[in-house]
Structure formats: C-alpha cells, structure tokens
Design an enzyme around this catalytic site. Sequence first.
Site, PDB file in Angstrom:
ATOM      1  CB  SER A 163     -20.514 -14.989   1.827  1.00 23.34           C
ATOM      2  OG  SER A 163     -21.488 -15.566   0.965  1.00 23.34           O
ATOM      3  CE  LYS A 212     -24.369 -13.455   0.055  1.00 21.84           C
ATOM      4  NZ  LYS A 212     -23.956 -14.872  -0.097  1.00 21.84           N
ATOM      5  CB  SER A 271     -22.537 -18.438   1.538  1.00 22.39           C
ATOM      6  OG  SER A 271     -21.156 -18.238   1.588  1.00 22.39           O
TER       7      SER A 271
HETATM    8  N1  GLN Z   1     -16.661 -19.915   2.549  1.00 21.48           N
HETATM    9  C1  GLN Z   1     -16.743 -20.349   1.195  1.00 21.48           C
HETATM   10  C2  GLN Z   1     -15.901 -19.443   0.313  1.00 21.48           C
HETATM   11  O1  GLN Z   1     -15.374 -18.527   0.811  1.00 21.48           O
HETATM   12  C3  GLN Z   1     -18.169 -20.379   0.708  1.00 21.48           C
HETATM   13  C4  GLN Z   1     -18.720 -19.056   0.377  1.00 21.48           C
HETATM   14  C5  GLN Z   1     -20.064 -19.130  -0.279  1.00 21.48           C
HETATM   15  O2  GLN Z   1     -20.787 -20.133  -0.160  1.00 21.48           O
HETATM   16  N2  GLN Z   1     -20.410 -18.081  -1.016  1.00 21.48           N
HETATM   17  O3  GLN Z   1     -15.772 -19.643  -0.845  1.00 21.48           O
END
Ligand code: GLN
Length: 482
Positions: A151, A76, A175
């Site tokens: 994400s 990532k 995410s």
């Molecule tokens: N969707 C959540 C956010 O936008 C989690 C994102 C994540 O786990 N990095 O914060």
Amino acid sequence: MPAYTLKQASDLLAQKQISAVELAQEYLSAIAAQNPALNAYITVDAERTLAEARAADARIAEGRAHALTGVPIAYKDIFCHTGWRSACSSKMLDNFVAPYTATVVQNLVDAGMVTLGRANMDEFAMGSTNETSFYGATRNPWDTNHVPGGSSGGSAAVVAARLAPAALGSDTGGSIRQPASHCGITGIKPTYGVVSRFGMVAYASSFDQAGPMAQTAEDCALLLNTMASFDERDSTSLERAVEDYTRDLQQPLKGLKVGLPKEYFGSGNSADVQAALQASIDLLKAQGAEMVEVSLPQTELSIPAYYVLASAEASTNLSRYDGVRYGHRAAQFGDLEEMYSNTRAEGFGSEVKRRIMIGTYVLSHGYYDAYYLKAQKLRRLVANDFQAALAQCDVILAPTAPTAAPKLNELNNDPVQAYLSDIYTIAVNLAGLPALALPAGFSAQGLPVGVQLIGNYFAEAKILGVAHQMQLNSDWHTRAPA
Ligand code: GLN
C-alpha cells in the site's frame, strides 16, 4: 532531477554546499513537473515546506543541526501530521486535518527534517497496488502503465522518481517491502514494537509497523536511528536501550549464513524473480557468505491466517469512523442509524468494505472459534517456523513478490489473486520479524525486481548491514527511471 541519497543530502548540508531552502526548491520544482504523471504525492504545500526549510537553515546557522536537519522527506498519508490533511487516502478522512503528529514523524520533525508532502497509498493501507486510493492510482515511475505496488506505493514512487530522497511507509502485510521492490528502492519493516504506532492510522494493530524507504540501506539505517523510540502512548511500544542501526554497515559478509527457504524458490515465481534471487545469491557468495537450505513449511497458511486476522482487526479499528466525531458525514439521513450507515456506505471504498465484512463475520458469535481463533493458532505456527529456520542461519533471503509490478487494472477486479501475491511478505508480519527489501535486478520488460532479507527479532542492524554490503558491490539501487 535532484538525485541525492539521504546521506548525500545530509553531507551537502553539513558542508554548506547547499542550503535546506535550495534543496527543498529543487525537489518542489521536480514535483511540480513530474507528479501530475505519477500521482504519487496527493498533498503538497510549497509554502509550508519552504518555511520548514528556512527554520532548518536557521538551525544549521546556529550550529544546532542534527545530521538530518534540512533533509527533505515525504510521508505516507497514513501518518497524522499537525496541520496537514491526513486522509489515509480515504474519502472518509478527506476533510481531516490532523490536530496532532504521529510519534515517528515527530521524531523526524524534531531532528529538523523538511516535509515535502503526503504520499498516496491504498485506502487505509488495504491493497497491494495503490489502486484502492480515493485519490486515484499512483503510477510506477519505471513504466506508467504499471502499478508501483502497495500500500505504500506513493512513498516508493516518490523515492524511485527522485521526488524525495526518502519517505516513510507502513507495513502490515508487506506494504513497505513490496512497493520498494516494485519501484527499485530499499525499505525496512522493523521488529513489531520498535517504532511507535501512535498517530499512525490503525489498520491491523497487531501487525502495523512504520518504516523508512530510501535509495539505500544506509539511508534506511540513518532514518531508523531517529524514528525508533519507546513511546508510552503506544501500548505495544517496546522499552529498549537506544540502538545504533548503522553499527553493522561495515561488517564483512564472510562466514555469514544465509538461509534459503526451499518453499520460496519454486515454480510460483516468475523467471525475473528467480533471476534476481540467483543474482543475490551470487553476490552474497562472492563476499564469502554461505547458503544453507531452510524450510518454512507453514507459509501457505499465512495467507488465510493474515486475511482473517487483519480483517478482524480492521473491522474493529474502522468502527470509529461513524460520522459523529470527525471525518465524512452523509448529508442525507433520517435517523441516527441511517446517519451511520449512509456515512460508512459513502465514506469507504469497496476494498475497505470487503475487509470490514470479512472481519465482522469472522469475529461474530459462532464463527469466532472456527476462524479467528484458528487463525491465531496458525499465526503461532508460522512464527515457530521462522524460529526453527533462523536457528540454522543468520538471515533469510527470500523473494518479495512472485512477479515484478503488475499492470494497472490487472489485479483490481480479482481480490483473491491480489491477496495471493502477498505470499512472501505477510508471514513476516504474522511473526513480527524485521525484514528489508532491496533492489536485485530488472525484469525482461525493464521493471525493477527486489528481494528481501529477513532477520530474527531485533536484527535490524544485521540485515541493514548485509544489505549495505550487497549495495557496495552492486548498482541496482543506483539506477533511476528515465
Ligand atoms: N496487501 C496487504 C493487505 O492488503 C498488505 C497491506 C499492508 O501491508 N498495509 O492487507
């Protein structure tokens, strides 16, 4: 299409049936052919990948190989990796080539894994669809009109499309698990503190954990064995004895107590998700596991608590991007103040700005007690719920998301709706527990649907073992998009 699991790739290399260079070449050709339609990799450097593969082959020839030597992996874009652009999918870091490497990546590099490239993500890991990336959305390999989730959407998509046998993701509020579910792969978020955060761009430091994403739970266990380590450069890294996360893979499920939180099986779930949950319950029961009803009554509070706390931490963490030390700097400005504000106005996307504004607001004098402190208290209540539930069962089975992957553009003008779709994942991060998502069926439209297994602190080996036993007796995880 190279369809190897990480375990298969590792075995083929050990038996000298394939070389690391041949393996890397297979993946690089598949990436060249398929990535343009998916936008899952945002940086590929074939020369560098092949140089790493040649070094792995030399190490294998010298008889110094680790089980992961020569196995390719995608990272990532959130992980700093020396010599690679490490942009966190943000314009702010578009010109940032990391001068050092994140510990979790370094551990895999030291084992001889070969880097295939950098996977797309939501900007600064803020989002649930991968659409906030400065480099454009990633497409779901099962249906390119749909998002891969986020994400870590790029990481999930490259594994699902068989453009890497494995990838690293990060999970602040779901995410790893949510995109894994939306793409039909397996991923685990470890207990907070088990893997180092050093070199992983900070979003909400008290939540962020890296984790492996792969086709199978077994592959995730093999990766976690190498990723996890105590790291004195991360003040929240836990100093614990080395664990073998594969140790429970062969553990039968007879007598296992599986908790079903009654609040998670309601009408908020799509029929596809309900069907996947039922299929998982049937699969577990067929192997002798017992279902027990548990309750997680504060779940609803986890969304406001998370979005207050994560935004507060984000606003603090992201204050470092000021155009002075590294990253983007505005070309036009009058004085220093304007340099800061133009730089940040240009460098951050709208979702990141929204989080910074929310975070700055809840931390400001006069609102701190009303929002930030209150949210900290809710965090404790949510964690207590899990302790009460886990006193009655060995693992919790839960949906990962209320629906299968949404369509592109379906959520990106409706942040509140997007935040609500995190309902099943973020409570786990508030509590700091380990949780694993695995494929559990398909929607009526043919999109993958996943479920998650939540364990108590340090129960990674247990939930990996349960998932492995489920995967020995089902084939959802073996399906790949056409
Ligand atoms: N969707 C959540 C956010 O936008 C989690 C994102 C994540 O786990 N990095 O914060």
